[in-house]
Scaffold this motif. Structure first.
Motif, PDB file in Angstrom:
ATOM      1  N   CYS A  41      -6.228  -1.373  -0.937  1.00  0.00           N
ATOM      2  CA  CYS A  41      -6.124  -0.490  -2.099  1.00  0.00           C
ATOM      3  C   CYS A  41      -6.635  -1.117  -3.384  1.00  0.00           C
ATOM      4  CB  CYS A  41      -4.674  -0.036  -2.280  1.00  0.00           C
ATOM      5  SG  CYS A  41      -4.091   1.004  -0.923  1.00  0.00           S
ATOM      6  N   THR A  66      -4.315   8.444  -0.296  1.00  0.00           N
ATOM      7  CA  THR A  66      -4.003   7.741   0.944  1.00  0.00           C
ATOM      8  C   THR A  66      -3.766   8.712   2.089  1.00  0.00           C
ATOM      9  OG1 THR A  66      -3.005   5.944  -0.328  1.00  0.00           O
ATOM     10  CG2 THR A  66      -2.465   6.064   2.006  1.00  0.00           C
ATOM     11  N   GLU A  67      -3.077   9.813   1.825  1.00  0.00           N
ATOM     12  CA  GLU A  67      -2.811  10.804   2.867  1.00  0.00           C
ATOM     13  C   GLU A  67      -4.092  11.479   3.334  1.00  0.00           C
ATOM     14  OE1 GLU A  67      -0.003  13.394   1.107  1.00  0.00           O
ATOM     15  OE2 GLU A  67       1.660  11.956   1.177  1.00  0.00           O
ATOM     16  N   ARG A  68      -5.027  11.647   2.396  1.00  0.00           N
ATOM     17  CA  ARG A  68      -6.251  12.372   2.735  1.00  0.00           C
ATOM     18  C   ARG A  68      -7.271  11.491   3.437  1.00  0.00           C
ATOM     19  NH1 ARG A  68      -7.075  14.297  -1.880  1.00  0.00           N
ATOM     20  NH2 ARG A  68      -8.737  12.987  -2.684  1.00  0.00           N
ATOM     21  N   THR A  69      -7.426  10.249   2.969  1.00  0.00           N
ATOM     22  CA  THR A  69      -8.500   9.410   3.489  1.00  0.00           C
ATOM     23  C   THR A  69      -8.011   8.105   4.100  1.00  0.00           C
ATOM     24  OG1 THR A  69      -8.785   8.277   1.363  1.00  0.00           O
ATOM     25  CG2 THR A  69     -10.028  10.307   1.690  1.00  0.00           C
ATOM     26  N   GLY A  70      -6.726   7.785   3.969  1.00  0.00           N
ATOM     27  CA  GLY A  70      -6.242   6.471   4.361  1.00  0.00           C
ATOM     28  C   GLY A  70      -6.552   5.488   3.255  1.00  0.00           C
ATOM     29  N   GLU A  85       0.842  -1.200   0.000  1.00  0.00           N
ATOM     30  CA  GLU A  85       0.000   0.000   0.000  1.00  0.00           C
ATOM     31  C   GLU A  85       0.882   1.257   0.000  1.00  0.00           C
ATOM     32  OE1 GLU A  85      -2.382  -0.663   3.446  1.00  0.00           O
ATOM     33  OE2 GLU A  85      -3.751  -2.029   2.421  1.00  0.00           O
ATOM     34  N   PRO A  86       0.500   2.320  -0.701  1.00  0.00           N
ATOM     35  CA  PRO A  86      -0.843   2.626  -1.211  1.00  0.00           C
ATOM     36  C   PRO A  86      -1.145   2.098  -2.611  1.00  0.00           C
ATOM     37  CG  PRO A  86       0.585   4.496  -1.591  1.00  0.00           C
ATOM     38  CD  PRO A  86       1.415   3.459  -0.874  1.00  0.00           C
ATOM     39  N   ARG A 110      -0.850   8.567  -3.674  1.00  0.00           N
ATOM     40  CA  ARG A 110      -0.332   9.016  -2.378  1.00  0.00           C
ATOM     41  C   ARG A 110      -1.228  10.089  -1.770  1.00  0.00           C
ATOM     42  NH1 ARG A 110       4.915   8.255  -5.062  1.00  0.00           N
ATOM     43  NH2 ARG A 110       5.892   6.422  -4.123  1.00  0.00           N
ATOM     44  N   ALA A 111      -1.757  10.971  -2.608  1.00  0.00           N
ATOM     45  CA  ALA A 111      -2.651  12.018  -2.113  1.00  0.00           C
ATOM     46  C   ALA A 111      -3.930  11.416  -1.552  1.00  0.00           C
ATOM     47  CB  ALA A 111      -2.968  13.012  -3.233  1.00  0.00           C
TER      48      ALA A 111
END
Length: 269
Positions: free
Chosen positions: A123, A262-266, A104-105, A259-260
């Protein structure tokens, strides 16, 4: 009513013909006389258990079918077939899940010989978004969910190219295993509609390195390539038939989007 089992010699000759190996070449590789091999194939001699296993090894017969050769010769199977959830596979199962999580991600999935989903990381939802619920009901067939008109197909930008890639892989697996279920799946997938039918041979364009999976997405087109991993020394039918497909971003914009997200919502669930 019981079905008569085919003689082991007939099965061995069929595998030898499928592999396009002459009787002489197989006899030399397995270190047996051509005369004895001929007698085994015609049923005039009964091979030992060790001989069956040796011939199966040199013919690259899958473990599942090697067990069938042993049964046809009158011996018990030697290769176990444990369910993936079996306690005996706990160490392997945890290692596989660790690989999936650490990927992941980016998406990754485990499939069996029939292309049925065994496990995946969270993912994978990036790929299955919009797939009809009935195609995601267990057991999920990954190829069917990918190429079905109600599956991923409408989101795949290069559907003809990706379809050709998947059908080519499946066609080679049918040839390698002689599995009638895989042959039936191949026939089914070939009948699915496609605006740009899969060619028999894929000709790469200038500078092409890999066949990408290009997906329409709300954040823009996502492009992936994949790697396939298998167990190196399996002695269990289940493990021998598992493969782990891991998807990687094929370009910088795709990597940035993943990556964005994943960073925003997991990781997506």
């Amino acid at each position: 009513m019981t079905t008569a089992r085919r003689p082991v010699g007939e099965l061995l000759r069929e595998w030898r013909d499928r592999r396009r190996i002459s009787q002489l070449d197989l006899a030399l590789a397995a270190e047996v006389s051509t005369r004895h091999l001929s007698f085994v194939e015609t049923g005039r001699a009964r091979p030992s258990r060790e001989m069956v296993l040796r011939l199966g090894e040199h013919l690259d017969v899958p473990l599942r079918e090697r067990n069938q050769l042993l049964l046809a010769a009158g011996y018990a199977p030697v290769y176990s077939q444990s369910p993936f959830g079996d306690p005996e596979l706990s160490t392997v199962r945890e290692a596989v899940r660790r690989l999936l999580r650490r990927h992941e991600p980016f998406p990754a999935a485990v499939v069996d010989r029939g292309w049925n989903l065994v496990d995946a990381n969270d993912c994978i939802a990036l790929l299955t978004d919009g797939v009809a619920p009935e195609l995601l009901a267990p057991p999920v067939n990954v190829l069917r969910a990918t190429l079905h008109p109600d599956g991923m197909a409408p989101r795949i930008v290069n559907l003809g190219e990706w379809r050709a890639h998947l059908l080519g892989r499946l066609r080679r697996e049918v040839a390698a295993t002689a599995d009638p279920a895989l042959a039936a799946l191949l026939a089914e997938l070939r009948d699915y509609p496609c605006a740009s039918p899969a060619p028999e041979v894929e000709i790469p364009g200038p500078g092409d390195l890999l066949v990408p999976l290009r997906l329409r997405h709300g954040q823009g087109e996502l492009s992936f390539f994949s790697t396939v991993a298998t167990f190196g020394t399996p002695l269990d039918v289940t493990l021998a038939e598992l493969s782990i497909e891991s998807f990687y971003p094929a370009d910088d914009p795709t990597a940035a989007v993943l990556r964005a997200l994943t960073e925003r919502t997991g990781p997506p669930s």
